[in-house]
Scaffold this motif. Structure first.
Motif, PDB file in Angstrom:
ATOM      1  N   GLN A 265       0.875  -0.621  -0.379  1.00  0.00           N
ATOM      2  CA  GLN A 265       0.020   0.043   0.032  1.00  0.00           C
ATOM      3  C   GLN A 265       0.250   0.636   0.006  1.00  0.00           C
ATOM      4  O   GLN A 265       0.157   2.524  -0.687  1.00  0.00           O
TER       5      GLN A 265
ATOM      6  N   VAL B 158      -0.876   8.115  -5.530  1.00  0.00           N
ATOM      7  CA  VAL B 158      -2.053   8.989  -5.439  1.00  0.00           C
ATOM      8  C   VAL B 158      -2.900   7.928  -6.431  1.00  0.00           C
ATOM      9  O   VAL B 158      -2.117   9.173  -7.802  1.00  0.00           O
ATOM     10  N   ASN B 159      -3.618   8.130  -6.324  1.00  0.00           N
ATOM     11  CA  ASN B 159      -5.251   8.106  -7.615  1.00  0.00           C
ATOM     12  C   ASN B 159      -4.753   6.469  -7.997  1.00  0.00           C
ATOM     13  O   ASN B 159      -4.945   6.525  -9.263  1.00  0.00           O
ATOM     14  N   GLY B 160      -4.051   5.387  -7.688  1.00  0.00           N
ATOM     15  CA  GLY B 160      -3.477   4.889  -8.078  1.00  0.00           C
ATOM     16  C   GLY B 160      -4.125   3.315  -7.575  1.00  0.00           C
ATOM     17  O   GLY B 160      -4.652   3.753  -6.797  1.00  0.00           O
ATOM     18  N   GLU B 161      -3.440   1.967  -8.422  1.00  0.00           N
ATOM     19  CA  GLU B 161      -4.351   0.106  -7.676  1.00  0.00           C
ATOM     20  C   GLU B 161      -3.320  -0.533  -8.633  1.00  0.00           C
ATOM     21  O   GLU B 161      -2.163   0.033  -9.989  1.00  0.00           O
TER      22      GLU B 161
ATOM     23  N   TRP C  97      -5.536   0.159  -3.578  1.00  0.00           N
ATOM     24  CA  TRP C  97      -5.427   1.413  -4.192  1.00  0.00           C
ATOM     25  C   TRP C  97      -4.775   2.785  -2.971  1.00  0.00           C
ATOM     26  O   TRP C  97      -5.746   2.196  -1.414  1.00  0.00           O
ATOM     27  N   ARG C  98      -5.522   3.529  -3.798  1.00  0.00           N
ATOM     28  CA  ARG C  98      -5.300   4.386  -2.495  1.00  0.00           C
ATOM     29  C   ARG C  98      -6.304   5.946  -3.306  1.00  0.00           C
ATOM     30  O   ARG C  98      -6.072   6.477  -5.092  1.00  0.00           O
ATOM     31  N   THR C  99      -6.413   7.019  -2.930  1.00  0.00           N
ATOM     32  CA  THR C  99      -7.156   8.152  -2.726  1.00  0.00           C
ATOM     33  C   THR C  99      -6.699   8.735  -2.913  1.00  0.00           C
ATOM     34  O   THR C  99      -5.342   9.130  -3.116  1.00  0.00           O
ATOM     35  N   ALA C 100      -7.449  10.034  -4.143  1.00  0.00           N
ATOM     36  CA  ALA C 100      -6.882  11.467  -3.835  1.00  0.00           C
ATOM     37  C   ALA C 100      -6.037  11.907  -2.646  1.00  0.00           C
ATOM     38  O   ALA C 100      -5.269  12.884  -2.912  1.00  0.00           O
ATOM     39  N   ASP C 101      -6.456  11.860  -1.582  1.00  0.00           N
ATOM     40  CA  ASP C 101      -6.112  12.569  -0.468  1.00  0.00           C
ATOM     41  C   ASP C 101      -5.390  11.130   0.413  1.00  0.00           C
ATOM     42  O   ASP C 101      -4.397  11.986   2.115  1.00  0.00           O
TER      43      ASP C 101
ATOM     44  N   GLN D  98      -5.207   8.293   1.175  1.00  0.00           N
ATOM     45  CA  GLN D  98      -5.383   6.743   1.958  1.00  0.00           C
ATOM     46  C   GLN D  98      -5.913   6.043   0.984  1.00  0.00           C
ATOM     47  O   GLN D  98      -6.002   5.593   0.040  1.00  0.00           O
ATOM     48  N   SER D  99      -4.739   4.450   1.762  1.00  0.00           N
ATOM     49  CA  SER D  99      -4.998   3.504   1.025  1.00  0.00           C
ATOM     50  C   SER D  99      -6.419   3.018   1.065  1.00  0.00           C
ATOM     51  O   SER D  99      -6.518   2.423   2.224  1.00  0.00           O
TER      52      SER D  99
END
Length: 156
Positions: free
Chosen positions: A108, A113-116, A129-133, A135-136
């Motif tokens: 993780q 960011v924004n990737g998976e 995946w990781r969100t724009a902010d 978080q994993s």
């Protein structure tokens, strides 16, 4: 001029003198630090490397891992390393023999960011995946074809 400076010059002088003593102590400590680095250098240690390690030890380990991950990705992108950093990290993790949850946690940190990524960790594929902010997240991954097959099978 403020009231405090005109009515209590001795108090002001004491603050200034205390600050000056602290500045002298800081300079003395810096001089001591230079001596220790010089001693280490005479013993064959690299002071620049020691400084980098000291800075690194002062940081949070997850921050260090994330910075290294970003650096590795950039170096791979510009051709400084031949192997993709994700492959290197996964190989290291499996060589260390750590558990599935620890591998997922480590992976993780590698996700931009924004990737998976989808990885098979201990048999069961995982979607990480990781969100724009930043978080994993992780969840079991079911490939779409298998999901379609199971839905058709349930329907018949």
């Amino acid at each position: 001029m403020s009231v405090a400076t005109t009515e209590s010059p001795e108090l002001l002088r004491s603050y200034i003198e205390r600050i000056e003593r602290i500045a002298e102590e800081i300079q003395a400590l810096k001089d001591d630090q230079k001596v220790v680095f010089a001693e280490a250098k005479t013993q064959g240690f690299d002071p620049k490397a020691m400084r980098r390690i000291i800075k690194r030890r002062q940081k949070d380990q997850s921050e260090v891992a994330e910075q290294e991950s970003i650096d590795d990705n950039y170096m791979h992108a510009i051709g400084m390393t031949s192997e993709h950093p994700l492959h290197v990290q996964v190989r290291r993790l499996t060589a260390d023999g750590i558990g599935r949850e620890q591998v997922i946690e480590a992976l993780q940190l590698l996700i931009p960011v924004n990737g998976e990524i989808i990885a098979s960790v201990g048999g069961q594929p995982m979607r990480l995946w990781r969100t724009a902010d930043g978080q994993s997240f992780a969840e079991d991954y079911v490939p779409p074809l298998f999901e379609d097959f199971m839905n058709k099978r349930k329907a018949s």
